[in-house]
Enzyme design. Structure first.
Site, PDB file in Angstrom:
ATOM      1  N   SER A 283       0.904  -1.028  -0.054  1.00  0.00           N
ATOM      2  CA  SER A 283       0.078   0.006  -0.086  1.00  0.00           C
ATOM      3  C   SER A 283       0.905   1.321   0.094  1.00  0.00           C
ATOM      4  O   SER A 283       0.593   2.287  -1.012  1.00  0.00           O
ATOM      5  CB  SER A 283      -0.965  -0.074   1.315  1.00  0.00           C
ATOM      6  OG  SER A 283      -0.257  -0.257   2.461  1.00  0.00           O
TER       7      SER A 283
ATOM      8  N   HIS B 116      -1.937  -8.976   2.050  1.00  0.00           N
ATOM      9  CA  HIS B 116      -1.545  -7.455   2.402  1.00  0.00           C
ATOM     10  C   HIS B 116      -2.658  -7.393   3.420  1.00  0.00           C
ATOM     11  O   HIS B 116      -2.904  -8.117   4.300  1.00  0.00           O
ATOM     12  CB  HIS B 116      -1.313  -6.519   1.338  1.00  0.00           C
ATOM     13  CG  HIS B 116      -0.661  -5.286   1.976  1.00  0.00           C
ATOM     14  ND1 HIS B 116      -0.128  -5.279   3.001  1.00  0.00           N
ATOM     15  CD2 HIS B 116      -0.883  -3.956   1.377  1.00  0.00           C
ATOM     16  CE1 HIS B 116       0.389  -3.933   3.009  1.00  0.00           C
ATOM     17  NE2 HIS B 116      -0.076  -3.248   2.222  1.00  0.00           N
TER      18      HIS B 116
ATOM     19  N   HIS C 122       6.208 -12.684   8.178  1.00  0.00           N
ATOM     20  CA  HIS C 122       6.230 -11.246   7.736  1.00  0.00           C
ATOM     21  C   HIS C 122       7.546 -11.232   6.751  1.00  0.00           C
ATOM     22  O   HIS C 122       8.337 -11.949   6.891  1.00  0.00           O
ATOM     23  CB  HIS C 122       6.532 -10.370   8.753  1.00  0.00           C
ATOM     24  CG  HIS C 122       5.945  -9.033   8.301  1.00  0.00           C
ATOM     25  ND1 HIS C 122       7.076  -8.268   7.950  1.00  0.00           N
ATOM     26  CD2 HIS C 122       5.092  -8.249   8.540  1.00  0.00           C
ATOM     27  CE1 HIS C 122       6.592  -7.089   7.530  1.00  0.00           C
ATOM     28  NE2 HIS C 122       5.648  -6.846   7.972  1.00  0.00           N
TER      29      HIS C 122
ATOM     30  N   ARG D  22       3.042  -4.484  16.908  1.00  0.00           N
ATOM     31  CA  ARG D  22       1.709  -4.237  16.615  1.00  0.00           C
ATOM     32  C   ARG D  22       0.824  -5.121  16.924  1.00  0.00           C
ATOM     33  O   ARG D  22      -0.349  -4.976  17.521  1.00  0.00           O
ATOM     34  CB  ARG D  22       1.563  -3.801  15.086  1.00  0.00           C
ATOM     35  CG  ARG D  22       2.293  -2.677  14.570  1.00  0.00           C
ATOM     36  CD  ARG D  22       2.112  -2.425  13.101  1.00  0.00           C
ATOM     37  NE  ARG D  22       2.786  -3.633  12.410  1.00  0.00           N
ATOM     38  CZ  ARG D  22       2.510  -3.797  10.898  1.00  0.00           C
ATOM     39  NH1 ARG D  22       1.961  -2.918  10.457  1.00  0.00           N
ATOM     40  NH2 ARG D  22       2.779  -4.915  10.415  1.00  0.00           N
TER      41      ARG D  22
ATOM     42  N   ASP E 296      -2.195  -8.501  11.743  1.00  0.00           N
ATOM     43  CA  ASP E 296      -3.283  -9.126  11.308  1.00  0.00           C
ATOM     44  C   ASP E 296      -3.697 -10.308  12.130  1.00  0.00           C
ATOM     45  O   ASP E 296      -5.052 -10.461  12.188  1.00  0.00           O
ATOM     46  CB  ASP E 296      -3.249  -9.385   9.657  1.00  0.00           C
ATOM     47  CG  ASP E 296      -3.240  -8.095   9.105  1.00  0.00           C
ATOM     48  OD1 ASP E 296      -3.482  -7.367   9.399  1.00  0.00           O
ATOM     49  OD2 ASP E 296      -2.812  -8.657   7.805  1.00  0.00           O
TER      50      ASP E 296
END
Ligand code: NMX
Ligand code: MLT
Length: 439
Positions: free
Chosen positions: A242, A272, A318, A327, A373
């Site tokens: 992105s 993604h 990742h 995160r 995620d």
């Protein structure tokens, strides 16, 4: 406007540094490119420049030098809140300094003044077929806003290169102000058939507004989650799909609306941003199969069954990170402090214990740890936002903060149009033969 004045004050120094690098040191070697990188998605090739954020493989993201725990501790918060104001994060990304509470509130006030979305954007969304994916609606709405781009207007009126960043900042503030309104409208319209436009109240901050426009039950709790979610998803240096899409399209001097619509289209891919909806679906499959939290052995087998059926385990692995994503850790901490007994959270926690071992046994993934995620959908689910295919829209609202900050600085420093060089397969094969030949 504070953001304009602060950037303006920093520009002479940044421009001098950029000039020195590109004029005096252009031939200094930064990296080499291997055949593996050419055929492997340019992985790790050091060829993008950004000062907004940096992903350290062993430590995770740093936003303007601050790790996530540092960031969450340092940024100003609204009264009674535990999670910082999103306006403070945007200030940090754009200016590179931790703002005071007043400065963070100035950004929030800018958003409040710019949040009105033109009627035709809602009409456009309403006119689409009912089964249109929310990311398609979101990206179309952003593209429709291009009509109002200050950058495009000033460019066509002949603005000087040195001024590009000023309308870029205007567009970025307009865009980021309108995104929560559009996202909430898509949510209420698509899943609850509500056609009324959401109202952004300038008296409230970004997270509170989003929570209220979404009409979730626990508005206070969800406002905290919204702030955390948007902050954590804002940026992940420039090489992810992105951010890179935004940068690439922006480098053609397409305005922020064109460029961000492209970024959203990349975010919509299953490897993604779309992965976050797949992660929650996987956890729910686990719960359905075992009627609740499974044993370690049951989960171990379930994970292997997923791999054996040729699928990836969503939320794990990742491209850059080689440790659990901070995160993920921040969201886990948030959830454990608020709803430790939630069944899906307990399953997600068990997955964190079991899946890295399974991926190590399989021996393919370079990083067997969770990424952002793996847990984000579980938090949304707890607060009642259970429409999986909406989750990537939330990611998009957050991602806009980082990529627009990058867009502004790319125009401020006059970065070039992106144009890497291609090779053909015979050229690669020739390079291999030449290097394998004994001297
Ligand atoms: N489950 C199964 N296999 C995996 C996984 C996983 N979670 N992660 C990586 N692999 C495989 C990968 O498919 C590849 O296999 P092959 O050689 O057969 O093509 C091999 O391990 C090496 O891949 P890596 O170099 O470790 O990972 P890569 O950089 O290519 O891809 C992801 C990174 C994130 C796309 C990958 O780990 C993945 O598909 N994860 C699951 C989907 C996901 O969570 N996406 C979210 C992305 C968001 N985010 O990164 O934060
Ligand atoms: C992201 O936040 O964009 C993802 O972690 C993907 C990446 O950085 O490659």
């Amino acid at each position: 406007m504070i953001l304009h004045d602060k950037i303006s004050a920093q520009l002479p120094d940044w421009r001098a540094r950029m000039r020195s690098l590109s004029k005096d040191h252009a031939d200094v070697v930064v990296d080499q490119v291997t055949v593996g990188q050419v055929v492997g998605g340019m992985r790790d090739v050091k060829s993008l420049l950004t000062d907004i954020s940096f992903v350290d493989p062993a430590q995770g993201i740093r936003f303007r030098g601050l790790s996530i725990p540092q960031l969450l501790a340092a940024l100003p918060k609204a009264r009674g809140a535990k999670i910082p104001l999103v306006g403070g994060l945007y200030y940090l990304l754009l200016i590179g300094e931790v703002p005071s509470k007043e400065q963070a509130l100035e950004v929030e006030a800018e958003w409040g003044r710019r949040a009105a979305v033109p009627d035709y954007v809602f009409k456009l969304i309403r006119s689409m077929p009912k089964d249109t994916h929310p990311m398609t609606l979101f990206s179309q709405a952003v593209l429709a806003l291009q009509n109002g781009s200050s950058f495009a207007k000033r460019y066509h009126a002949g603005m000087k290169k040195d001024e590009y960043w000023e309308p870029a900042l205007e567009d970025s503030l307009d865009l980021t102000a309108k995104l929560p309104v559009i996202a909430a409208f898509i949510y209420r319209f698509k899943y609850f058939a509500e056609t009324k436009k959401p109202r952004y109240n300038p008296k409230w901050d970004y997270g509170t507004n989003f929570s209220r426009m979404m009409k979730v039950e626990d508005k206070k709790g969800y406002a905290e989650l919204a702030r955390l979610y948007f902050i954590l998803h804002s940026d992940h240096e420039s090489g992810n799909v992105s951010a890179h899409a935004m940068h690439l399209v922006g480098s053609a001097l397409s305005d922020p609306f064109y460029a961000f619509s492209a970024a959203l289209n990349g975010l919509a891919g299953p490897l993604h941003g779309l992965a976050n909806q797949e992660c929650l679906a996987w956890l729910i499959d686990v719960r359905a199969k075992f009627g609740g939290v499974p044993t370690r052995d049951e989960l171990h087998k379930f994970a292997w069954d997923t791999l054996d059926s040729g699928k990836v385990i969503p939320g794990y692995g990742h491209a850059v990170l080689r440790v659990p994503d901070p995160r993920y850790m921040a969201q886990m901490e948030f959830a454990k402090a608020r709803f430790p007994q939630d069944e899906l959270l307990r399953i997600a926690d068990l997955v964190f214990d079991v899946v890295p071992q399974v991926l190590r046994e399989q021996g393919k993934a370079k990083n067997p740890a969770p990424n952002v995620d793996a847990i984000s959908g579980t938090l949304q689910h707890y607060y009642g936002v259970r429409e999986f295919d909406f989750y990537t829209v939330l990611f998009g609202v957050g991602r806009a903060l980082g990529v627009t900050a990058n867009y502004v600085w790319a125009r401020a420093l006059g970065w070039a149009i992106e144009r890497p060089k291609s090779v053909t397969t015979p050229m690669l094969e020739q390079a291999v033969r030449e290097q394998l030949q004994p001297a």
